[in-house]
Design an enzyme around this catalytic site. Structure first.
Site, PDB file in Angstrom:
ATOM      1  N   TRP A 101      42.448  42.176  39.524  1.00  0.00           N
ATOM      2  CA  TRP A 101      41.059  42.038  39.980  1.00  0.00           C
ATOM      3  C   TRP A 101      40.157  43.087  39.360  1.00  0.00           C
ATOM      4  O   TRP A 101      39.017  42.786  39.008  1.00  0.00           O
ATOM      5  CB  TRP A 101      40.967  42.005  41.510  1.00  0.00           C
ATOM      6  CG  TRP A 101      41.599  40.745  42.006  1.00  0.00           C
ATOM      7  CD1 TRP A 101      42.757  40.615  42.721  1.00  0.00           C
ATOM      8  CD2 TRP A 101      41.148  39.392  41.753  1.00  0.00           C
ATOM      9  NE1 TRP A 101      43.048  39.285  42.919  1.00  0.00           N
ATOM     10  CE2 TRP A 101      42.089  38.517  42.342  1.00  0.00           C
ATOM     11  CE3 TRP A 101      40.063  38.846  41.078  1.00  0.00           C
ATOM     12  CZ2 TRP A 101      41.956  37.127  42.288  1.00  0.00           C
ATOM     13  CZ3 TRP A 101      39.928  37.453  41.026  1.00  0.00           C
ATOM     14  CH2 TRP A 101      40.862  36.617  41.620  1.00  0.00           C
ATOM     15  N   ASP A 171      35.196  46.799  45.423  1.00  0.00           N
ATOM     16  CA  ASP A 171      35.526  45.406  45.735  1.00  0.00           C
ATOM     17  C   ASP A 171      36.542  45.455  46.875  1.00  0.00           C
ATOM     18  O   ASP A 171      37.711  45.773  46.666  1.00  0.00           O
ATOM     19  CB  ASP A 171      36.113  44.722  44.492  1.00  0.00           C
ATOM     20  CG  ASP A 171      36.631  43.315  44.784  1.00  0.00           C
ATOM     21  OD1 ASP A 171      36.543  42.860  45.942  1.00  0.00           O
ATOM     22  OD2 ASP A 171      37.123  42.661  43.836  1.00  0.00           O
ATOM     23  N   LYS A 195      39.115  35.991  53.109  1.00  0.00           N
ATOM     24  CA  LYS A 195      40.362  36.603  53.558  1.00  0.00           C
ATOM     25  C   LYS A 195      40.204  37.070  55.010  1.00  0.00           C
ATOM     26  O   LYS A 195      40.730  36.448  55.927  1.00  0.00           O
ATOM     27  CB  LYS A 195      40.787  37.757  52.654  1.00  0.00           C
ATOM     28  CG  LYS A 195      41.220  37.300  51.251  1.00  0.00           C
ATOM     29  CD  LYS A 195      40.189  37.594  50.258  1.00  0.00           C
ATOM     30  CE  LYS A 195      40.599  37.488  48.801  1.00  0.00           C
ATOM     31  NZ  LYS A 195      41.474  36.468  48.323  1.00  0.00           N
TER      32      LYS A 195
HETATM   33  N1  PMP Z   1      38.486  40.422  44.060  1.00  0.00           N
HETATM   34  C1  PMP Z   1      39.572  40.397  44.836  1.00  0.00           C
HETATM   35  C2  PMP Z   1      40.191  41.682  45.276  1.00  0.00           C
HETATM   36  C3  PMP Z   1      40.121  39.174  45.220  1.00  0.00           C
HETATM   37  O1  PMP Z   1      41.220  39.138  45.977  1.00  0.00           O
HETATM   38  C4  PMP Z   1      39.518  37.973  44.793  1.00  0.00           C
HETATM   39  C5  PMP Z   1      40.027  36.616  45.193  1.00  0.00           C
HETATM   40  N2  PMP Z   1      41.351  36.505  45.474  1.00  0.00           N
HETATM   41  C6  PMP Z   1      38.402  38.070  43.985  1.00  0.00           C
HETATM   42  C7  PMP Z   1      37.909  39.306  43.643  1.00  0.00           C
HETATM   43  C8  PMP Z   1      37.704  36.838  43.486  1.00  0.00           C
HETATM   44  O2  PMP Z   1      37.049  36.194  44.512  1.00  0.00           O
HETATM   45  P1  PMP Z   1      36.257  34.835  44.278  1.00  0.00           P
HETATM   46  O3  PMP Z   1      37.223  33.839  43.773  1.00  0.00           O
HETATM   47  O4  PMP Z   1      35.765  34.509  45.642  1.00  0.00           O
HETATM   48  O5  PMP Z   1      35.147  35.093  43.339  1.00  0.00           O
END
Ligand code: PMP
Length: 359
Positions: A101, A171, A195
């Protein structure tokens, strides 16, 4: 019949919340309509959004000099929106690379400015958080970005980095509201809702007032924090139903005793699972002990050929979504706020049974 759903997200929601939403589906509080059908500018929906924001402020003890925004675009959208909103007058941002991420965040930020990777745990396959003493921060950086819980790798900051004058941007998608945090140590906190908060489609941004002055002129209005703050996140139509469900989740969390109480439960749930991994020579946890996530617990079986039988048996025992991310392999149990301890107990009992049969 409800199943134990260990999905990394969209993820399990509290059953009580789903029951309230079902009961209110056709007629919200005598309005004669579903929340989905309400004007976002009507008094009913504004009361829902205001209450949700007030409750989130209470739950996280958000100081008055921070704005809370309910936006769209998800955390990946926010990966671009963060640099657009913070790069004005600065050229470099520091990023700590701790897994999939943060890698995505870095890739996106490079479109808007220079990224300095201040620290990385790539040398050990992203199984730890680099110690603060090793970070190479840039003087006058626009901000320092971390992913405070890597959902795929299962590494979590158990501490809050001091970044001096540079605002810390986190994040927190996959562990927001799971533990007590000191909002004052952050410039910006963001996360997708799917989540610990509610349905996908809602993105939460918590931003310190003074940082609202740093947006690049190209920033689209819908993603311009200052413009959105000035219109109470209603510059465009917000994800109304997701905000309503998030509000019900916040109420549920308050009824559980708030974040300190859920944190105690999360510690207990994680301990149950990690103790099982540590006591076993069959299962292995790849993550350095002090950096283990309480929310996402990856683990491996001794032979990948056992993965499918493990997952099949789990399903037969009422448990789904335990397959690890393809980049890591093995298994991953996501045990967010709404996962009852009974779910973790069922998983641990099954793991022991599977080990006896295959060990
Ligand atoms: N950052 C983290 C830590 C995540 O766990 C996720 C999704 N699993 C995301 C970003 C991306 O999120 P989205 O698909 O809602 O853009």
């Amino acid at each position: 019949m409800r199943i134990f759903n260990f999905s990394p997200g969209p993820a399990v929601l509290p059953e009580e919340v789903l029951r309230i939403a079902a009961a209110e589906m056709l007629d919200w509080h005598g309005s004669g309509m579903s929340v989905m059908e309400m004007s976002h500018r009507g008094k009913e929906f504004i009361s829902i959004a205001d209450q949700a924001q007030a409750d989130l402020r209470t739950l996280l003890a958000i100081p008055d000099n921070y704005k809370v925004l309910f936006l769209q675009g998800g955390a990946i959208g926010e990966n671009a929106i963060v640099p657009m909103n913070l790069f004005h007058g600065r050229t470099v941002a520091d990023y700590v690379h701790t897994g999939e991420w943060s890698k995505k965040s870095i890739k996106e930020a490079k479109k808007y400015g220079t990224v300095n990777v201040a620290a990385s745990s790539e040398d050990k396959a992203f199984t730890y958080i680099p110690d603060r003493a090793t970070w190479q921060l840039t003087k006058d950086a626009a901000y320092v970005h971390i992913c405070s819980n890597e959902t795929i790798g299962g590494v979590e900051y158990q501490w809050t980095p001091d970044t001096g004058d540079a605002p810390l941007v986190a994040d927190m998608s996959s562990h927001i509201l799971s533990r007590v945090i000191d909002v004052l140590k952050y410039g910006v906190i963001y996360g997708g809702a799917q989540k610990n908060i509610g349905p996908a489609g809602l993105t939460i941004v918590i931003v310190r007032d003074d940082l609202l002055e740093r947006a690049l002129p190209i920033t689209p209005s819908a993603f311009h924090w200052k413009e959105q703050a000035a219109s109470d996140s209603m510059l465009n139509t917000p994800p109304t139903y997701a905000i309503y469900i998030a509000g019900l989740v916040f109420r549920w969390l308050m009824a559980q005793g708030g974040v300190p109480a859920i944190e105690e439960e999360n510690i207990a749930k994680a301990k149950l699972l990690y103790d099982c991994l540590d006591a076993s020579k069959f299962y292995a946890s790849p993550v350095r002990k002090q950096d283990r996530s309480r929310m996402n617990v990856p683990f491996k079986l001794p032979d990948a050929a056992l993965d499918e039988p493990f997952l099949k048996g789990a399903r037969e025992h009422g448990m789904v979504q335990l397959k690890g991310h393809r980049s890591v392999g093995g298994m991953r149990a996501s045990i967010y706020n709404a996962m009852p301890i009974a779910g973790v107990e069922t998983l641990v009992a099954y793991m022991k049974e599977f080990e006896r049969a295959h060990g």
